[in-house]
Design a protein around this motif. Structure first.
Motif, PDB file in Angstrom:
ATOM      1  N   MET A 365       0.844  -1.192   0.000  1.00 31.64           N
ATOM      2  CA  MET A 365       0.000   0.000   0.000  1.00 31.64           C
ATOM      3  C   MET A 365       0.888   1.254   0.000  1.00 31.64           C
ATOM      4  SD  MET A 365      -2.741  -1.742   0.028  1.00 31.64           S
ATOM      5  CE  MET A 365      -3.949  -0.431   0.079  1.00 31.64           C
ATOM      6  N   GLU A 366       0.226   2.408  -0.084  1.00 29.46           N
ATOM      7  CA  GLU A 366       0.945   3.684  -0.115  1.00 29.46           C
ATOM      8  C   GLU A 366       1.377   4.136   1.284  1.00 29.46           C
ATOM      9  OE1 GLU A 366       1.442   5.767  -2.955  1.00 29.46           O
ATOM     10  OE2 GLU A 366       0.855   4.020  -4.121  1.00 29.46           O
ATOM     11  N   GLU A 367       0.599   3.737   2.298  1.00 26.91           N
ATOM     12  CA  GLU A 367       0.812   4.246   3.648  1.00 26.91           C
ATOM     13  C   GLU A 367       0.952   3.088   4.641  1.00 26.91           C
ATOM     14  OE1 GLU A 367       1.198   7.349   4.657  1.00 26.91           O
ATOM     15  OE2 GLU A 367       0.945   8.178   2.632  1.00 26.91           O
ATOM     16  N   PRO A 368       1.566   3.352   5.809  1.00 31.95           N
ATOM     17  CA  PRO A 368       1.587   2.329   6.869  1.00 31.95           C
ATOM     18  C   PRO A 368       0.162   1.983   7.326  1.00 31.95           C
ATOM     19  CG  PRO A 368       3.176   4.079   7.337  1.00 31.95           C
ATOM     20  CD  PRO A 368       2.354   4.542   6.173  1.00 31.95           C
ATOM     21  N   ILE A 369      -0.048   0.687   7.610  1.00 33.77           N
ATOM     22  CA  ILE A 369      -1.392   0.187   7.947  1.00 33.77           C
ATOM     23  C   ILE A 369      -1.473  -0.023   9.448  1.00 33.77           C
ATOM     24  CG2 ILE A 369      -3.040  -1.681   7.530  1.00 33.77           C
ATOM     25  CD1 ILE A 369      -1.298  -2.205   4.909  1.00 33.77           C
ATOM     26  N   ARG A 370      -2.584   0.436  10.076  1.00 32.88           N
ATOM     27  CA  ARG A 370      -2.722   0.335  11.527  1.00 32.88           C
ATOM     28  C   ARG A 370      -3.901  -0.540  11.974  1.00 32.88           C
ATOM     29  NH1 ARG A 370       0.687   2.757  15.445  1.00 32.88           N
ATOM     30  NH2 ARG A 370       2.640   2.546  14.305  1.00 32.88           N
TER      31      ARG A 370
END
Length: 1495
Positions: A365-370
């Protein structure tokens, strides 16, 4: 209400997804069984590629960061991080611990390596010195230790062709180590001009002293000895992280993603670039490589493990994957399939098959996943991002459905509604947004009631309500889909929740500790069908609770494996598995759920091994739901053995009083008295807080302990012998199997265990250094070679000793609660059991550690408090006595049966050849058969059964029994009341020894005419003792209150007793019947005294600062002495009975006139002239010398003067009995000191004719009789000591030579100050005219007489570029410059100047040494070789002088002054010499062989 026991179901670790590639190297190997061993988080993993199966080693409790494989490739060593890190050596077949190595490193263990034969292991710590340790790992024993380097060490290896050589490398260094004896000596690698000084990351040793190492720039450096001989440039394009040696050659792996194979001469064979393969990617970095045959294992930075077959090198097989660096928080499970989805800060989302144990899909993905959630139909996967957006993917092909960003801060939680209509999105900015799924995730509502970030959410089953938790600990409810907050509790009464993942709420109150508000539980998931709840917390623990659990502090089962915080946990869709994820360890753990019904079928399957109980029935509040503890046990557990000041502190305290010492040393003081005392008899036995501390010796005597004394009692002669090696309370005693030696453990800051001979009363061994505050249990092994001990520190540390060598074999933290007993298995000395408060544990030794497992109760109930334990007729059988009166029968660690044995706790148990004997609080001794099925006989301890020959009176029937032992046809019984009885098997009972019960003993009085004394104690008894050879208690009376003082009348017919409630009474001294009593005070009566002569008056002092004077004849109070500012401590009458001397707690010495009590002021000189009927005062000029230098810390509690007024006996708070000459004028008088009491000596009294000194110890409850011996009776005794609180300098001091030697300071001068002071500008910085040579271009080598810089201070210029220069020099007769010499000269540019660095090809050889070290050494000259040679030392040189030739040979391995020398006299070791030197830290001992070469 739900049952508050831990759930009966169980979790078993089934699979771990991941591999620790970050910040580690060389941690991946093939075992002998062709399995793959590696680690992740706190778990060692053994993976079988053939069977696709994992085995787990769970012996660590924090991140594993290092691994080494034994040469036989079966055993594995792993090292962890932590405050007290340890190394585990374990079997890769059985995944069981073989050895634990601990107590040396701090912070962590960075590197490990086995030697060629696998007998030794080397480890490197993460402490500031990067300490290197060499271990005999099977014994758990450290062989050698040395500081490794000031900067980080990355790799270490044994030279496999030289047995005692090692090589280590790290930040800008490589070191070559020699192991000689227990000394590790390094030599730094010399880079020279061959290569630049740089960081070395890995290494491998080859034949002929050749070492290959991988450098940070990608070069390989080849070393011969300590010199760099060549470099292989460009071996890798970037740093070489791993190097592996095998039979075929060497394999290297680097940051460039390449694996290179080299032959045995380090010539290249092939290159495998993993980035260019099918599975490769940009940025792939190799951290570990292992080459075996045609297979190569590769571990990467991003947690992947590849297996490469050499002939198919372009097709590596990916056998393990895990998340990369960055925290792992997102976890979701598929609603209908065995799939788990995870997302991480590494920006990847991954789907794992729980059946196939494999990664089946991955998307970046483009961003860190939380956070993550799967829709109820399993079609959509929603991902919450760190930037406040969320993305929805199709699970089928991982394509994007929608990407929405309505928030600026991280999304912490996502949940689909059960009907699939809505998605709730909780963010860090305290709000929950509701989106309509069918409307392409259009926002349809918002919940804004929270004041902190959203942490957890759950939907109701009908999708109409949403509950949330936030960071402030609030639980809120909202109506859906509008988002309106619901505050009416009535509206929520019938709501059923579709899931339970919230950490706050009535249903999950029990997951929180009882008295804690810490927010450390990260995740929860409820299994409604199984009525069980799983939690994940910040301590790396996964726990199982019952669901619901309503009250705080509920019981749980816990499971270790994750190293740090477990961020999320979820049940699979069918509740077969639990999936947990670790934040910093990047790992995904899959646990198999074993329900209660299946657990019963597998009850005897041993759980997976862990050093901390992985499946313990433990709670944060263990005591919360158990029956009340028995009053005696509760009382005992509350006893504290901590002292404000220990006897070990005395030297330090005296050192702090240097000024006082100097002032007193200038004054001449009276010498110590010539007379002395010797311990003669002790009344008392320590039974109130000890068990099983009473035994028959080999010769039929009885050994036990009281206070600080080990007592050997001869019951035929009624005499005692004493072991006086202890200086504080003895708390435990065990006897050697041969009944000739005894081990006793005491209280102390660094408490000691003494092993001593009962025949000679001499110590055989003293064990110290591992127990704090005290030792509460000891036990010998059946062969008598080992000893187990338990401390009373907070962790109740268990230590296993080789007591003859004084060597600790193993140690472990036992339990937070008190341990009462330890027993070594008589058949297997590596096994032992401990029992205590809610504690029954089975231990086995593993090297330097012990591995314990709690006893498995199964369906038998809950763990009870165990008071005693023994082993039975086979190695598997053990028996324990409980606090409820049951005997538990154990096979291995499983409870198989309980038998009711006593009413009340079973305090003592003894194993016989064919049966057992038990004793309990009910005062009954019971004999049992060997299976505890039949009670053969019972004996009740009653006064009616006492035999005529008893030495005293039994205080009460059925006293609580604390110790039982059998031998010589009798049963020996010790009671809580301080009595020792001998029970004949036919029934009669003989009382042998007795003393006061628990409570302080203060009151002591000796009879004016007879060898009798009286004592009164806080145990509410008044006792009369016979001091003649019969040594027994003559009479006893129970009092309504405890007492602190007593006194005989001058005619000996009456006895006055002061009580703790302010009353006192007079009793008949023979019958102890009341004569008269008074109660005029409210506070404790502290002292009571009859006037001399006819005993007309009785002075009664109390703690409320008054002395009342009574007329004995009229029984009336006739006077009150007022004016004391504190409680009264001591009183004495003058011989006329008219004047009273009083001491107070404020250290006042006051005088009152009798009978009215008028206060008088009397000068010191006049006090000495007055004739006193007794002297028990501790104040005044006559007693000035009895106060120690540290008088502010300790009090002199009692004193008593002999009838001839020559010797004053004192007792103090340190348990010392001292004798002073009287009067003891001048400060810090000299004395003789005796130790037997443990803490404060509360009272001392001479008998009427001064033949005996009688002393009582406060808390140690003992009454001690000391024989008074006149001067000239000189036996050497352990207790007789003519020491003072000052050194004997005023008695002539030292000889001048001795004084000078005593004051020599052996600090390292070179590191502290220059020997020659130097001033001005350094020569090379001075501005000066060029000399003739300089003008002609001639450069001469620099010459200086100044001290060379110490090695540590020398500038290292190895890495700087050098340029050769041409040197012209005129030859001289002394020196001729060869071509090689010219080449060896080079010049180095600096900021200030150019100077010459010498590398001459010639050397200096020591030829002759003038001198011998005699100024401060002794016995350091010896003949060798039948007088042909003389060995001695001077400076740092050992010198062998040949008498015939006058030549010298030298041993030059020392680097500082040699201070001592000795020669081995044994004929087997001829010419062997030991020399010891001074250093900054320790004296090193080196052995040298005095041959001509001095090797």
């Amino acid at each position: 209400m739900a049952d508050r026991n831990a759930p009966n179901c169980h979790l078993r670790l089934e699979w771990v997804y991941g591999y620790r590639g970050h910040q580690c190297r060389n941690n991946l190997y093939y075992t002998a069984a062709k399995e793959i061993v590696y680690f992740v988080a706190g778990v060692g993993v053994v993976y079988s590629p053939r069977e696709h199966r994992q085995k787990f080693y769970l012996g660590h409790q924090d991140d594993i960061i290092s691994l080494a494989l034994h040469p036989e490739r079966v055993l594995v060593a792993t090292g962890q991080v932590g405050k007290e890190p340890y190394i585990c050596v374990w079997d890769s077949y059985t995944v069981q611990t073989i050895s634990i190595l601990k107590d040396v490193h701090t912070h962590g263990i960075a590197c490990l390596a086995f030697d060629l034969d696998g007998q030794r292991l080397v480890s490197v710590g993460l402490d500031s010195k990067n300490t290197i340790c060499v271990w005999d790992w099977r014994k758990g024993k450290m062989l050698s230790m040395a500081p490794g380097h000031t900067d980080r060490i990355f790799d270490i290896s044994w030279d496999l062709y030289q047995p005692n050589k090692l090589v280590s490398c790290g930040v800008k260094h490589i070191k070559f180590w020699s192991l000689c004896g227990n000394s590790l000596t390094p030599k730094r690698g010399v880079f020279g001009k061959t290569g630049d000084l740089q960081t070395i990351l890995c290494l491998a040793c080859a034949r002929d002293e050749v070492t290959h190492s991988g450098a940070l720039n990608g070069d390989i450096y080849v070393w011969k000895g300590i010199n760099l001989i060549r470099t292989i440039q460009g071996a890798h394009a970037a740093g070489i992280f791993s190097m592996n040696a095998c039979e075929e050659g060497f394999a290297t792996g680097g940051r460039d993603g390449c694996v290179r194979l080299w032959d045995l001469n380090f010539k290249p064979i092939t290159v495998i670039d993993l980035r260019e393969t099918d599975q490769g990617y940009k940025g792939l970095s190799v951290r570990s490589v292992c080459w075996r045959g045609d297979h190569i294992l590769v571990g990467t930075q991003d947690s992947e493990i590849f297996e490469i077959v050499v002939h198919e090198r372009n097709k590596p097989f990916l056998i393990m994957q895990g998340h990369c660096e960055g925290e792992l928080w997102a976890l979701a499970v598929h609603p209908t399939k065995p799939l788990a989805m995870t997302g991480s800060d590494d920006r990847s989302v991954r789907i794992w098959s729980l059946i196939d144990h494999a990664l089946i899909a991955r998307c970046n993905m483009e961003e860190p996943i939380r956070c993550a959630a799967v829709s109820t139909d399993g079609i959509h996967l929603a991902l919450g991002m760190k930037d406040g957006s969320f993305t929805v993917l199709r699970v089928r092909d991982m394509t994007e459905v929608v990407h929405i960003k309505d928030r600026k801060e991280a999304i912490h939680e996502l949940k689909y509604s059960p009907d699939g209509t809505f998605l709730a999105v909780g963010s860090n900015d305290s709000s929950v947004d509701i989106y309509g799924v069918v409307q392409r995730y259009k926002k349809v509502g918002e919940c804004v009631g929270s004041v902190s970030f959203i942490t957890h959410m759950d939907w109701s089953s009908d999708s109409k309500y949403l509950q949330t938790n936030d960071g402030s600990g609030k639980r809120l409810f909202y109506k859906m889909p509008s988002g309106k907050e619901v505050t009416n509790k009535e509206e929520l009464k019938g709501v059923q929740w579709a899931s339970w993942t919230c950490v706050y709420g009535l249903e999950v109150n029990g997951i929180w500790p009882k008295y804690s508000d810490i927010n450390d539980i990260n995740s929860v998931d409820g299994n409604f069908n199984g009525q069980v709840l799983v939690t994940a917390d910040d301590y790396g623990i996964v726990k199982l609770f019952r669901y619901p659990c309503l009250r705080k502090g509920a019981k749980f089962k816990k499971y270790l494996g994750h190293s740090a915080h477990v961020t999320n946990v979820r049940w699979s869709h069918d509740h077969q598995w639990v999936v947990s994820i670790g934040g910093a360890d990047h790992s995904v753990f899959q646990w198999k759920f074993v329900p209660e019904r299946k657990l019963k079928d597998a009850i005897h399957i041993a759980p997976q091994e862990s050093l901390v109980d992985s499946n313990s029935d433990e709670s944060d509040s263990d005591q919360s739901d158990v029956p009340e503890l028995d009053s005696e046990i509760e009382q005992e557990t509350q006893i504290t053995y901590r002292r404000q000041v220990y006897k070990e502190d005395l030297p330090q305290l005296k050192e702090q009083c240097k000024e006082k010492r100097k002032s007193a040393a200038s004054k001449r003081r009276e010498r110590a008295p010539g007379n002395s005392i010797r311990l003669h008899f002790v009344h008392g036995y320590r039974g109130y807080d000890c068990r099983s501390n009473l035994f028959y010796t080999q010769t039929g005597e009885i050994v036990y302990h009281v206070a600080a004394v080990g007592v050997v009692y001869n019951r035929q002669q009624n005499t005692q012998r004493f072991y006086l090696g202890h200086d504080d309370d003895i708390l435990c005693l065990a006897i050697h199997p041969l009944k000739d030696y005894v081990a006793t453990g005491q209280v102390g800051r660094d408490s000691s265990i003494h092993i001593w001979d009962t025949e000679t009363i001499k110590p055989l061994s003293v064990l110290k250094g591992y127990h704090q505050y005290g030792v509460c249990a000891v036990d010998f092994s059946a062969d008598g070679k080992r000893l187990a001990s338990v401390g009373i520190d907070d962790n109740h540390t268990i230590v296993l000793w080789d007591w003859k060598k004084g060597e600790k074999l193993s140690a472990v933290r036992g339990s937070k609660d008190k341990i009462f007993v330890v027993k070594i298995n008589p058949y297997m000395p590596d096994k032992l059991i401990t029992a205590g408060i809610k504690h029954m544990k089975f231990w086995h030794r593993a090297g330097g550690g012990l591995i314990g497992r709690k006893g498995c109760i199964g369906a038998m109930g809950r763990t009870d408090t165990m008071m005693c334990a023994v082993y039975g007729w086979t190695e598997e059988m053990a028996f324990s006595g409980t606090s409820t009166g049951d005997v538990c029968i154990w096979r291995d660690l499983f409870l198989i049966k309980t038998v009711k044995a006593h009413d009340g706790p079973v305090f003592s148990m003894h194993a016989l050849e064919k049966g057992f004997v038990t004793g309990g609080k009910d005062g009954v001794v019971a004999l049992w058969d060997d299976t505890f099925e039949r009670c053969l006989k019972t004996y009740a301890i009653k006064r009616a059964a006492l035999a005529p020959g008893s030495k005293g009176l039994l205080l009460e029937d059925n006293p609580s029994i604390r110790a039982i032992s059998l031998g010589h046809g009798h049963i020996l019984v010790g009671t809580k009341n301080g009595e020792i009885l001998e029970v004949d098997k036919s029934g009669p009972i003989t009382l042998l020894v007795q003393g006061h019960m628990e409570g302080e003993v203060w009151g002591l009085a000796t009879h004016p005419h007879l060898p009798i004394c009286a004592t009164v104690s806080d145990d509410k008894t008044l006792r009369i003792w016979d001091l003649s050879p019969s040594h027994c208690m003559l009479a006893v009376r129970k009092l309504k209150k405890g007492g602190r003082c007593c006194c005989f009348s001058p005619d000996g017919k009456a006895l006055a007793v002061g009580l703790n409630d302010g009353s006192f009474l007079m009793v008949n001294a023979d019958t102890l019947e009341d004569l008269v009593s008074f109660h005029h005070r409210k506070d404790v009566i502290s002292e009571i005294r009859f006037s001399p002569g006819a005993g007309k008056y009785l002075a009664v002092a109390s703690c409320d600062s008054f002395v009342d004077i009574y007329n004995v004849m009229s029984s009336k109070r006739v006077g009150i002495c007022k004016g004391a500012s504190s409680y009264i401590t001591h009183m004495d009458w003058d011989i006329r009975g008219k004047l009273l001397q009083v001491n107070t707690g404020a250290k006042e010495q006051l005088f009152f006139e009798a009978p009215r009590g008028k206060r008088q002021t009397i000068p010191n000189l006049e006090v000495e002239k007055i004739g006193w009927a007794s002297w028990t005062s501790v104040l005044g000029s006559c007693c000035e010398g009895i106060w120690p230098i540290i008088g502010e810390v300790t009090d002199v509690t009692a004193s008593c003067l002999t009838s001839d007024s020559k010797v004053l006996a004192t007792g103090d708070d340190f348990g010392f009995v001292k004798l002073f000459r009287f009067p003891a004028k001048g400060k810090f008088g000299k004395f003789k000191k005796y130790v037997a009491h443990s803490t404060h000596v509360t009272n001392v009294r001479w008998t009427h004719e001064d033949s005996l000194l009688v002393t009582v110890g406060g808390a140690d409850t003992s009454l001690m009789l000391w024989t008074y011996e006149m001067e000239g009776h000189r036996e050497s005794r352990q207790c007789d000591s003519e020491e003072s609180d000052l050194d004997s300098e005023e008695d002539g001091g030292y000889d001048s030579d001795v004084t000078r030697e005593n004051e020599i300071n052996y600090t390292i001068k070179a590191l502290s100050t220059n020997i020659r002071p130097m001033f001005g500008i350094k020569p090379h910085l001075q501005q000066k005219e060029p000399s003739l040579d300089e003008r002609q271009g001639v450069v001469r080598p620099p010459v200086s007489r100044a001290l060379p810089q110490p090695e540590k201070l020398q500038t290292n210029n190895v890495g700087k570029k050098k340029r050769p220069i041409e040197v012209h020099c005129h030859p001289t007769p002394q020196m001729c410059l060869s071509h090689s010499f010219l080449q060896s000269l080079s010049v180095t540019e600096t900021a200030h100047s150019a100077y010459v660095v010498w590398s001459p090809s010639w050397d200096l050889v020591l030829e002759l040494v003038f001198g011998y070290r005699g100024k401060d050494c002794r016995n350091n000259v010896h003949y060798l070789n039948d007088g042909a040679d003389i060995i001695y030392h001077t400076a740092s040189v050992g010198i062998l002088y040949n008498v015939a030739t006058g030549s010298q040979s030298f041993y030059q391995e020392h680097n500082d002054d040699i201070l001592c020398l000795t020669v081995n006299q044994h004929p087997k070791f001829t010419n062997l010499v030991a020399t010891g030197q001074e250093t900054q830290q320790i004296c090193q001992l080196q052995l040298l062989l005095s041959t001509c070469g001095m090797q």
